[in-house]
Design an enzyme around this catalytic site. Structure first.
Site, PDB file in Angstrom:
ATOM      1  N   SER A 135       9.610  30.824 -60.419  1.00 28.51           N
ATOM      2  CA  SER A 135       9.405  29.903 -59.304  1.00 28.51           C
ATOM      3  C   SER A 135       8.788  28.592 -59.799  1.00 28.51           C
ATOM      4  O   SER A 135       9.380  27.900 -60.623  1.00 28.51           O
ATOM      5  CB  SER A 135       8.548  30.591 -58.232  1.00 28.51           C
ATOM      6  OG  SER A 135       8.601  29.899 -57.016  1.00 28.51           O
ATOM      7  N   ASP A 262      18.170  33.605 -51.840  1.00 37.14           N
ATOM      8  CA  ASP A 262      16.741  33.309 -52.007  1.00 37.14           C
ATOM      9  C   ASP A 262      16.268  32.476 -50.819  1.00 37.14           C
ATOM     10  O   ASP A 262      16.714  31.342 -50.627  1.00 37.14           O
ATOM     11  CB  ASP A 262      16.532  32.538 -53.308  1.00 37.14           C
ATOM     12  CG  ASP A 262      15.059  32.351 -53.663  1.00 37.14           C
ATOM     13  OD1 ASP A 262      14.219  32.279 -52.743  1.00 37.14           O
ATOM     14  OD2 ASP A 262      14.755  32.269 -54.866  1.00 37.14           O
ATOM     15  N   HIS A 291      13.648  36.026 -53.573  1.00 41.74           N
ATOM     16  CA  HIS A 291      12.771  35.170 -54.371  1.00 41.74           C
ATOM     17  C   HIS A 291      11.895  36.044 -55.251  1.00 41.74           C
ATOM     18  O   HIS A 291      11.061  36.820 -54.761  1.00 41.74           O
ATOM     19  CB  HIS A 291      11.907  34.298 -53.471  1.00 41.74           C
ATOM     20  CG  HIS A 291      11.193  33.204 -54.217  1.00 41.74           C
ATOM     21  ND1 HIS A 291      11.848  32.096 -54.704  1.00 41.74           N
ATOM     22  CD2 HIS A 291       9.901  33.070 -54.601  1.00 41.74           C
ATOM     23  CE1 HIS A 291      10.993  31.312 -55.334  1.00 41.74           C
ATOM     24  NE2 HIS A 291       9.806  31.889 -55.293  1.00 41.74           N
TER      25      HIS A 291
END
Length: 323
Positions: A135, A262, A291
């Site tokens: 991320s 996601d 995610h």
């Protein structure tokens, strides 16, 4: 290994929420080392080392994460099982102790990564380092690799970036949707707690009036992230810090793994054109994974993202999604 796609794992929300809620915690015997940064602050590195390995996996967590998140520990375990050492860097203020400055870290802050790599290079122990970021940490790695490749230590050979909001403005739009209210609320709660603590540690440095009313990342980044780190506003911060604009400059083998379901990512977070233009860059867009999810089936609890990351890093040419 196969990626779990049968119901309910076809849902991006299930893929996102299942691991933090239900995945067993992997074991990791960390040894902590503090890196004093050139600007008078520090970051903490958590090491997991064996005997005699000359290869290292350097791991960076996501927004308000840390080295003991399950996804970090899973990647550490995957690296160690393949005979590699691993080190997880905690961003400033994320290791359990506040950092020394009113500023903290952000999606485009690459200096600490660079200084950590220089410190590791000076050890003389490793001849090969692979970067893995999740991320926000993935965005930092991609930006670092592409913004000035000439400064990157030679022993950095490859990288994998997972669930990357490589267009921060587009990701903020995605997270502002009603179906993502839970994620936004959770992350902003973490950020609010940290900024309130900063106000206590640095009296008068921050205007905290109304901080509890902030409901979007744009509001928070306009109010705090941007001014604390030298940006004009949230849009300026997002546009200057997004890694997408740097992808064509990457000259190390790099893989981006972004699931198409996601919930944190908008359409501009899937840089297909940049991947086509750079033969050092591979973009994988599996149909599910959520995610930082990517629940797999088989292989003793290993997740698909960990299996694919190790395969890409250790087997040049392995870049095809396994159906």
């Amino acid at each position: 290994m196969r990626l779990a796609r049968a119901f309910p794992f076809s849902s991006g929300h299930v893929q996102t929420l299942f691991p933090p809620l239900f995945r067993p915690m992997a074991d990791a015997c960390y040894e902590r080392e503090r890196l004093e940064t050139s600007d008078g602050d520090f970051v903490d590195l958590d090491w997991s080392r064996g005997e005699g390995s000359r290869s290292l996996v350097f791991i960076m967590h996501g927004l308000e994460g840390h080295s003991r998140r399950k996804y970090v520990l899973g990647m550490v375990k995957a690296a160690r099982e393949r005979g590699l050492d691993a080190v997880a860097m905690n961003f400033r203020g994320c290791s359990g102790e506040p950092n020394r400055k009113v500023s903290m870290y952000h999606s485009g802050w690459t200096r600490d990564l660079h200084e950590a790599l220089l410190m590791i290079e000076a050890l003389g122990r490793y001849n090969c380092v692979h970067l893995v970021g999740f991320s926000l940490g993935g965005n930092v790695i991609l930006k670092y690799l592409g913004e000035d490749p000439s400064i990157i230590p030679e022993f950095v050979r490859s990288a994998v970036a997972i669930s990357v909001p490589c267009d921060l403005e587009d990701s903020a739009r995605a997270l502002a949707r009603p179906q993502c209210a839970f994620y936004t609320r959770y992350l902003l709660d973490q950020l609010r707690k940290k900024i309130i603590e900063k106000g206590r540690l640095f009296p008068g440095a921050l205007d905290l009036k109304g901080v509890e009313t902030l409901r979007t990342f744009r509001q928070f980044d306009d109010r705090f992230t941007a001014p604390l780190h030298g940006f004009r506003d949230a849009l300026d911060y997002w546009r200057r810090s997004s890694s997408r604009q740097y992808l064509t400059g990457i000259d190390r083998r790099t893989c981006i793994i972004n699931a198409t379901n996601d919930p944190f990512l908008g359409p501009r977070c899937y840089p297909a054109e940049e991947a086509r233009a750079n033969d050092r860059l591979t973009l994988l867009t599996p149909p599910t994974g959520g995610h930082v999810g990517f629940v797999g089936s088989g292989w003793g609890g290993m997740y698909w993202s960990e299996w694919m990351a190790m395969r890409f890093l250790l087997e040049p040419g392995a870049s095809q999604v396994q159906k």
